[in-house]
Design an enzyme around this catalytic site. Structure first.
Site, PDB file in Angstrom:
ATOM      1  N   SER A 103       0.964  -1.247   0.082  1.00  0.00           N
ATOM      2  CA  SER A 103       0.071  -0.111  -0.150  1.00  0.00           C
ATOM      3  C   SER A 103       0.766   1.392   0.040  1.00  0.00           C
ATOM      4  O   SER A 103       0.316   2.323  -0.269  1.00  0.00           O
ATOM      5  CB  SER A 103      -0.779   0.015   1.381  1.00  0.00           C
ATOM      6  OG  SER A 103      -2.267  -0.291   0.807  1.00  0.00           O
ATOM      7  N   VAL A 113       0.994  -3.633   3.875  1.00  0.00           N
ATOM      8  CA  VAL A 113       0.920  -4.806   4.574  1.00  0.00           C
ATOM      9  C   VAL A 113       2.150  -5.693   4.334  1.00  0.00           C
ATOM     10  O   VAL A 113       2.278  -6.990   4.918  1.00  0.00           O
ATOM     11  CB  VAL A 113      -0.234  -5.705   4.256  1.00  0.00           C
ATOM     12  CG1 VAL A 113      -1.798  -5.133   4.667  1.00  0.00           C
ATOM     13  CG2 VAL A 113      -0.358  -6.099   2.884  1.00  0.00           C
ATOM     14  N   TYR A 153      -4.095   2.965   8.124  1.00  0.00           N
ATOM     15  CA  TYR A 153      -5.169   2.221   7.980  1.00  0.00           C
ATOM     16  C   TYR A 153      -6.023   2.904   9.234  1.00  0.00           C
ATOM     17  O   TYR A 153      -6.258   4.139   9.007  1.00  0.00           O
ATOM     18  CB  TYR A 153      -4.901   0.595   8.429  1.00  0.00           C
ATOM     19  CG  TYR A 153      -4.092   0.133   7.227  1.00  0.00           C
ATOM     20  CD1 TYR A 153      -4.432  -0.075   6.146  1.00  0.00           C
ATOM     21  CD2 TYR A 153      -2.585  -0.312   7.763  1.00  0.00           C
ATOM     22  CE1 TYR A 153      -3.345  -0.603   5.091  1.00  0.00           C
ATOM     23  CE2 TYR A 153      -1.873  -0.634   6.826  1.00  0.00           C
ATOM     24  CZ  TYR A 153      -2.402  -0.905   5.374  1.00  0.00           C
ATOM     25  OH  TYR A 153      -1.686  -1.214   4.486  1.00  0.00           O
ATOM     26  N   TYR A 212      -3.175  -2.073 -10.783  1.00  0.00           N
ATOM     27  CA  TYR A 212      -3.306  -1.875  -9.075  1.00  0.00           C
ATOM     28  C   TYR A 212      -2.340  -2.942  -8.625  1.00  0.00           C
ATOM     29  O   TYR A 212      -1.503  -2.737  -7.540  1.00  0.00           O
ATOM     30  CB  TYR A 212      -4.440  -1.868  -8.724  1.00  0.00           C
ATOM     31  CG  TYR A 212      -4.740  -2.008  -7.319  1.00  0.00           C
ATOM     32  CD1 TYR A 212      -4.571  -1.085  -6.398  1.00  0.00           C
ATOM     33  CD2 TYR A 212      -5.258  -3.277  -6.440  1.00  0.00           C
ATOM     34  CE1 TYR A 212      -4.504  -1.010  -4.978  1.00  0.00           C
ATOM     35  CE2 TYR A 212      -5.068  -3.116  -5.168  1.00  0.00           C
ATOM     36  CZ  TYR A 212      -4.883  -2.136  -4.470  1.00  0.00           C
ATOM     37  OH  TYR A 212      -4.758  -2.215  -3.031  1.00  0.00           O
ATOM     38  N   LYS A 232       0.518   3.478  -3.063  1.00  0.00           N
ATOM     39  CA  LYS A 232      -0.618   4.421  -3.240  1.00  0.00           C
ATOM     40  C   LYS A 232      -0.214   5.917  -2.975  1.00  0.00           C
ATOM     41  O   LYS A 232      -0.793   6.736  -3.718  1.00  0.00           O
ATOM     42  CB  LYS A 232      -1.758   4.022  -2.127  1.00  0.00           C
ATOM     43  CG  LYS A 232      -2.386   2.791  -2.324  1.00  0.00           C
ATOM     44  CD  LYS A 232      -3.541   2.091  -1.379  1.00  0.00           C
ATOM     45  CE  LYS A 232      -3.853   0.894  -1.621  1.00  0.00           C
ATOM     46  NZ  LYS A 232      -4.315   0.170  -0.622  1.00  0.00           N
TER      47      LYS A 232
HETATM   48  N1  GLU Z   1      -2.347  -5.967  -2.125  1.00  0.00           N
HETATM   49  C1  GLU Z   1      -3.240  -5.502  -0.828  1.00  0.00           C
HETATM   50  C2  GLU Z   1      -4.301  -5.400  -1.360  1.00  0.00           C
HETATM   51  O1  GLU Z   1      -5.038  -4.899  -2.218  1.00  0.00           O
HETATM   52  C3  GLU Z   1      -2.550  -4.098  -0.462  1.00  0.00           C
HETATM   53  C4  GLU Z   1      -2.936  -4.059   1.046  1.00  0.00           C
HETATM   54  C5  GLU Z   1      -2.101  -3.234   2.020  1.00  0.00           C
HETATM   55  O2  GLU Z   1      -1.046  -3.088   1.817  1.00  0.00           O
HETATM   56  O3  GLU Z   1      -2.744  -2.262   2.576  1.00  0.00           O
HETATM   57  O4  GLU Z   1      -5.456  -6.166  -0.533  1.00  0.00           O
END
Ligand code: GLU
Length: 307
Positions: free
Chosen positions: A64, A261, A243, A190, A67
């Protein structure tokens, strides 16, 4: 300040704790088999001084944290109105992959750092770059890092094979008319952004524009985003970057952060430095357990905070 010494001390103190508590992400085999016993930390100052300790030079799946960079790429090329028309800027208070909120808010994701928001950003980038989108992302990351950055193709393939919820989110947005492009194409982008493989040191360097008012981490005179945009990205990191722990992170650490994650976290001290930590075992909020401890220690020892 002797940053190398400080990072060595933090690594020395935390490395023996690595993997004792928390749990490594297990939703795909390529992440489940990463040992929880890693701990790495690295930083880069605004002036270009770098330091790293522990496993700070070992690549991992940034998940993530990507992002942050896809949002930056979209902000570089799109008008504010066009970008924010379909994405909010509020903390979600819900799990990063929640469908419930998306339904009650008619397919408009709360912010660009939850999965739905990042998928909406991916849709914009697919619109901008077409079939070259993944290559453009790699070129952008490599340009910032000053060295080639690549995808972990096994991680990308597993993300696609098990990404039921992300397919659900994307189809859901599509059903509300909030995704312009083909769901498979958008999700392929993505899943690859999640599979970017980088070390903490590369992350600290790549995110360097966020502590330099948008200026390129190492190329003098080049601007990645404007000063105003850099501030806004930092604001989103503080409110939405970790989060459901963003309030606690602001309280205990006091720095804009984005976590993933894979166990990585990038933190920004505006006008001073960017810091990245990696330890794969996660706490109950999905953030790296030792990563958060390391950031708290760093903030305590240096007194650096935005407050
Ligand atoms: N590949 C994970 C998903 O899309 C990323 C989650 C993350 O790092 O928050 O669920």
């Amino acid at each position: 300040m002797d940053f190398q010494r400080l990072l060595d001390e933090i690594a020395h103190r935390l490395m023996h704790e690595a993997g004792r508590e928390g749990a490594v992400a297990s939703y795909i085999p390529a992440l489940a088999r990463v040992s929880g016993a890693h701990f790495g930390i690295a930083l880069r100052t605004c002036e270009g001084e770098e330091a790293s300790a522990g496993d700070g030079r070992l690549p991992f799946s940034i998940q993530s944290i990507s992002k942050l960079f896809t949002l930056t790429l979209a902000m570089r090329h799109m008008s504010e109105d066009a970008l924010w028309a379909r994405i909010g800027r509020e903390p979600s208070g819900n799990p990063f992959n929640s469908l419930v909120q998306l339904e009650s808010e008619q397919g408009k994701p709360r912010n660009p750092f939850i999965n739905a928001g990042a998928i909406a950003v991916a849709d914009r980038l697919v619109g901008l770059y077409g079939a070259d989108a993944k290559g453009e992302l790699l070129a952008f990351m490599s340009h910032l890092a000053g060295e080639p950055i690549g995808f972990d193709h096994e991680v990308a393939a597993s993300e696609a094979a098990t990404g039921y919820r992300n397919y659900a989110l994307a189809n859901f947005m599509k059903s509300f008319g909030k995704l312009d492009h083909d769901v498979d194409t958008v999700l392929d982008f993505y899943f690859h952004q999640c599979a970017l493989s980088m070390s903490a040191l590369q992350l600290a360097r790549t995110a360097g524009y966020l502590c330099r008012d948008g200026a390129h981490p190492c190329r003098e005179g080049a601007q990645v985003v404007t000063e105003r945009q850099a501030r806004r990205i930092n604001a989103l990191m503080l409110t939405c970057g970790t989060y459901d722990a963003a309030g606690d992170v602001a309280f205990h650490i006091g720095l804009p952060c984005k976590s993933g994650v894979g166990g990585g976290i990038v933190a920004v001290v505006p006008d001073r430095l960017t810091l990245a930590v990696w330890s794969p075992a996660l706490d109950a909020t999905g953030n790296s357990l030792l990563g958060m401890k390391a950031l708290a220690l760093f903030a305590q020892r240096t007194g650096l905070s935005i407050f």
